[in-house]
Scaffold this motif. Structure first.
Motif, PDB file in Angstrom:
ATOM      1  N   VAL A 113       2.429   0.764 -18.062  1.00 31.12           N
ATOM      2  CA  VAL A 113       3.734   0.694 -17.402  1.00 31.12           C
ATOM      3  C   VAL A 113       4.746   1.478 -18.233  1.00 31.12           C
ATOM      4  O   VAL A 113       4.901   1.233 -19.433  1.00 31.12           O
ATOM      5  CB  VAL A 113       4.206  -0.768 -17.252  1.00 31.12           C
ATOM      6  N   GLN A 114       5.407   2.433 -17.590  1.00 38.14           N
ATOM      7  CA  GLN A 114       6.464   3.198 -18.242  1.00 38.14           C
ATOM      8  C   GLN A 114       7.553   3.459 -17.213  1.00 38.14           C
ATOM      9  O   GLN A 114       7.517   4.449 -16.484  1.00 38.14           O
ATOM     10  CB  GLN A 114       5.947   4.521 -18.819  1.00 38.14           C
ATOM     11  N   PRO A 115       8.522   2.565 -17.124  1.00 40.62           N
ATOM     12  CA  PRO A 115       9.544   2.704 -16.081  1.00 40.62           C
ATOM     13  C   PRO A 115      10.506   3.844 -16.368  1.00 40.62           C
ATOM     14  O   PRO A 115      10.658   4.291 -17.509  1.00 40.62           O
ATOM     15  CB  PRO A 115      10.268   1.357 -16.131  1.00 40.62           C
ATOM     16  N   LEU A 116      11.156   4.309 -15.309  1.00 38.77           N
ATOM     17  CA  LEU A 116      12.325   5.156 -15.479  1.00 38.77           C
ATOM     18  C   LEU A 116      13.454   4.265 -15.977  1.00 38.77           C
ATOM     19  O   LEU A 116      13.579   3.118 -15.529  1.00 38.77           O
ATOM     20  CB  LEU A 116      12.717   5.803 -14.147  1.00 38.77           C
ATOM     21  N   VAL A 117      14.254   4.772 -16.883  1.00 38.04           N
ATOM     22  CA  VAL A 117      15.332   3.964 -17.456  1.00 38.04           C
ATOM     23  C   VAL A 117      16.655   4.712 -17.310  1.00 38.04           C
ATOM     24  O   VAL A 117      16.766   5.880 -17.700  1.00 38.04           O
ATOM     25  CB  VAL A 117      15.071   3.651 -18.943  1.00 38.04           C
ATOM     26  N   ALA A 118      17.637   4.042 -16.738  1.00 41.15           N
ATOM     27  CA  ALA A 118      19.002   4.579 -16.639  1.00 41.15           C
ATOM     28  C   ALA A 118      19.899   3.772 -17.557  1.00 41.15           C
ATOM     29  O   ALA A 118      19.890   2.539 -17.519  1.00 41.15           O
ATOM     30  CB  ALA A 118      19.508   4.505 -15.199  1.00 41.15           C
TER      31      ALA A 118
ATOM     32  N   ARG B 114       0.820  -1.202   0.000  1.00 44.34           N
ATOM     33  CA  ARG B 114       0.000   0.000   0.000  1.00 44.34           C
ATOM     34  C   ARG B 114       0.862   1.264   0.000  1.00 44.34           C
ATOM     35  O   ARG B 114       0.595   2.234   0.698  1.00 44.34           O
ATOM     36  CB  ARG B 114      -0.927   0.023   1.215  1.00 44.34           C
ATOM     37  N   LEU B 115       1.910   1.222  -0.828  1.00 40.86           N
ATOM     38  CA  LEU B 115       2.819   2.357  -0.959  1.00 40.86           C
ATOM     39  C   LEU B 115       3.018   2.664  -2.440  1.00 40.86           C
ATOM     40  O   LEU B 115       2.996   1.757  -3.282  1.00 40.86           O
ATOM     41  CB  LEU B 115       4.183   2.049  -0.327  1.00 40.86           C
ATOM     42  N   PRO B 116       3.221   3.954  -2.782  1.00 40.42           N
ATOM     43  CA  PRO B 116       3.571   4.279  -4.173  1.00 40.42           C
ATOM     44  C   PRO B 116       4.789   3.478  -4.595  1.00 40.42           C
ATOM     45  O   PRO B 116       5.738   3.304  -3.817  1.00 40.42           O
ATOM     46  CB  PRO B 116       3.871   5.778  -4.120  1.00 40.42           C
ATOM     47  N   THR B 117       4.769   2.977  -5.809  1.00 42.61           N
ATOM     48  CA  THR B 117       5.837   2.097  -6.285  1.00 42.61           C
ATOM     49  C   THR B 117       6.473   2.658  -7.551  1.00 42.61           C
ATOM     50  O   THR B 117       5.776   2.931  -8.534  1.00 42.61           O
ATOM     51  CB  THR B 117       5.300   0.681  -6.571  1.00 42.61           C
ATOM     52  N   ALA B 118       7.790   2.830  -7.508  1.00 42.69           N
ATOM     53  CA  ALA B 118       8.543   3.301  -8.675  1.00 42.69           C
ATOM     54  C   ALA B 118       9.345   2.139  -9.249  1.00 42.69           C
ATOM     55  O   ALA B 118       9.794   1.253  -8.511  1.00 42.69           O
ATOM     56  CB  ALA B 118       9.482   4.446  -8.285  1.00 42.69           C
ATOM     57  N   LEU B 119       9.517   2.138 -10.564  1.00 38.26           N
ATOM     58  CA  LEU B 119      10.273   1.082 -11.236  1.00 38.26           C
ATOM     59  C   LEU B 119      11.421   1.711 -12.012  1.00 38.26           C
ATOM     60  O   LEU B 119      11.197   2.592 -12.853  1.00 38.26           O
ATOM     61  CB  LEU B 119       9.357   0.302 -12.188  1.00 38.26           C
ATOM     62  N   LEU B 120      12.629   1.278 -11.721  1.00 30.91           N
ATOM     63  CA  LEU B 120      13.823   1.748 -12.417  1.00 30.91           C
ATOM     64  C   LEU B 120      14.438   0.572 -13.166  1.00 30.91           C
ATOM     65  O   LEU B 120      14.711  -0.472 -12.567  1.00 30.91           O
ATOM     66  CB  LEU B 120      14.845   2.323 -11.432  1.00 30.91           C
ATOM     67  N   VAL B 121      14.649   0.748 -14.464  1.00 36.31           N
ATOM     68  CA  VAL B 121      15.295  -0.276 -15.290  1.00 36.31           C
ATOM     69  C   VAL B 121      16.674   0.244 -15.686  1.00 36.31           C
ATOM     70  O   VAL B 121      16.794   1.362 -16.206  1.00 36.31           O
ATOM     71  CB  VAL B 121      14.467  -0.595 -16.545  1.00 36.31           C
ATOM     72  N   VAL B 122      17.711  -0.545 -15.437  1.00 36.57           N
ATOM     73  CA  VAL B 122      19.086  -0.151 -15.740  1.00 36.57           C
ATOM     74  C   VAL B 122      19.583  -0.970 -16.929  1.00 36.57           C
ATOM     75  O   VAL B 122      19.484  -2.206 -16.922  1.00 36.57           O
ATOM     76  CB  VAL B 122      20.018  -0.364 -14.531  1.00 36.57           C
ATOM     77  N   CYS B 123      20.099  -0.281 -17.958  1.00 40.54           N
ATOM     78  CA  CYS B 123      20.524  -0.930 -19.200  1.00 40.54           C
ATOM     79  C   CYS B 123      21.963  -0.535 -19.532  1.00 40.54           C
ATOM     80  O   CYS B 123      22.487   0.458 -19.014  1.00 40.54           O
ATOM     81  CB  CYS B 123      19.628  -0.532 -20.374  1.00 40.54           C
ATOM     82  N   GLN B 124      22.570  -1.289 -20.456  1.00 39.10           N
ATOM     83  CA  GLN B 124      23.934  -1.009 -20.897  1.00 39.10           C
ATOM     84  C   GLN B 124      24.036  -0.694 -22.384  1.00 39.10           C
ATOM     85  O   GLN B 124      25.142  -0.525 -22.888  1.00 39.10           O
ATOM     86  CB  GLN B 124      24.849  -2.198 -20.564  1.00 39.10           C
ATOM     87  N   ASP B 125      22.917  -0.633 -23.083  1.00 38.22           N
ATOM     88  CA  ASP B 125      22.979  -0.296 -24.502  1.00 38.22           C
ATOM     89  C   ASP B 125      21.768   0.545 -24.876  1.00 38.22           C
ATOM     90  O   ASP B 125      20.726   0.491 -24.225  1.00 38.22           O
ATOM     91  CB  ASP B 125      23.060  -1.552 -25.377  1.00 38.22           C
TER      92      ASP B 125
END
Length: 318
Positions: free
Chosen positions: A132-137, A98-109
């Motif tokens: 679904v639209q994650p933050l991407v690093a 029951r908490l806001p949930t953030a999604l971070l996806v980490v990529c190398q290319d």
């Protein structure tokens, strides 16, 4: 099979949960520095026999925005099933905690990063229901940190920069800045970052450069990585190269003092690093290295050999 880069790309956030707030500014959002962080279980399996597991899950608390969950996923390549898994993760976590949930996806290319950034809806076009639209690093937005002072200001971010730029042309300069910055870091700080960086580079060509930098710039540091590169240089390369060097210089150094014996070994180390990097060594350069009996000059040449573009650059200007 879980790969070393996969582990490094998400476990670095477990090592320093505050890294997300510093990374967020490169992603176009402003997340305050957490005042508290808690690692949560990553197993999202329900009572049915389907196992679902997020890579890293953190509960972050900020002073002015309250707590939220951060799920970190390391993604090495495009996978058509992943958006559905990410939708499940975020919905399940929101329901469970029951908490806001953030999604971070980490990529190398770049290709994987562009794919991961695209919003995906689980419903038909006119009824998106859940999007679904994650933050991407990745290499497209993580900083290129080539200044040792900048790397020293945030060693963890510099390590992540090296991992996400593992296949980029600037990775050599990033790794050099990081190794230089780590010289002054206490061992308990330097050790995990050295290993995270090594894991993140995996079998990419930059892995050999990092191993050499650790062996030279961080020669004081004792770890499996440092010992591994020294052992490989001696066992896999040095036998062949050193024999050639010793044959050339043995007549002159057989009866010399201990300092000359040290110089002979140092010359072999220089040639071994050049051979490991695949650089062509002319007879003139080989002769100059093999005949040098000044340990200080050889030490300087050894440091140059790690990053020089040609063997001639190593001995230029002595």
């Amino acid at each position: 099979m879980v790969s070393p880069p996969h582990e490094a790309m998400h476990r670095i956030f477990q090592h320093d949960p505050g890294l997300f707030s510093r990374v967020s500014r490169f992603l176009g959002v402003d997340i305050p520095t957490p005042v508290k962080a808690t690692a949560l279980p990553t197993d999202l399996t329900e009572t049915n026999p389907v196992e679902r597991r997020v890579d890293t899950l953190l509960r972050l608390e900020t002073a002015d925005r309250g707590p939220f969950l951060l799920a970190v996923e390391a993604q090495g390549k495009k996978h058509p099933d992943k958006p559905a898994s990410w939708a499940y993760y975020t919905a399940y976590l929101w329901t469970k905690y029951r908490l806001p949930t953030a999604l971070l996806v980490v990529c190398q290319d770049h290709a994987t990063a562009r794919w991961a950034q695209q919003p995906v809806s689980c419903g038909p076009p006119q009824l998106p229901t859940l999007t679904v639209q994650p933050l991407v690093a990745g290499p497209h937005n993580m900083p290129v940190i080539t200044d040792p002072e900048e790397a020293r200001a945030d060693l963890v971010l510099a390590s992540l920069a090296a991992i996400t730029h593992a296949a980029e042309p600037d990775v050599g300069a990033i790794l050099k800045a990081l190794s230089t910055a780590l010289r002054d870091a206490p061992e308990d700080i330097a050790k995990p970052l050295i290993e995270f960086t090594a894991q993140g580079l995996a079998k990419r060509p930059a892995k050999n450069l990092w191993r050499n930098l650790v062996a030279v710039d961080l020669s004081f540091y004792k770890s499996y990585l440092a010992e591994e590169v020294r052992k490989e240089v001696r066992d896999e390369v040095r036998d062949e190269v050193r024999k050639e060097v010793q044959d050339e210089v043995r007549k002159e150094v057989q009866d010399e003092a201990l300092t000359q014996g040290e110089a002979r070994r140092a010359a072999a180390d220089v040639l071994a690093v050049l051979a490991e990097r695949g650089l062509t060594v002319s007879e003139a350069v080989r002769e100059r290295i093999g005949s040098c009996d000044d340990p200080e000059i050889l030490s300087r040449w050894l440091r140059r050999a790690v990053t020089a573009s040609t063997a001639e650059e190593v001995v230029a200007g002595a």
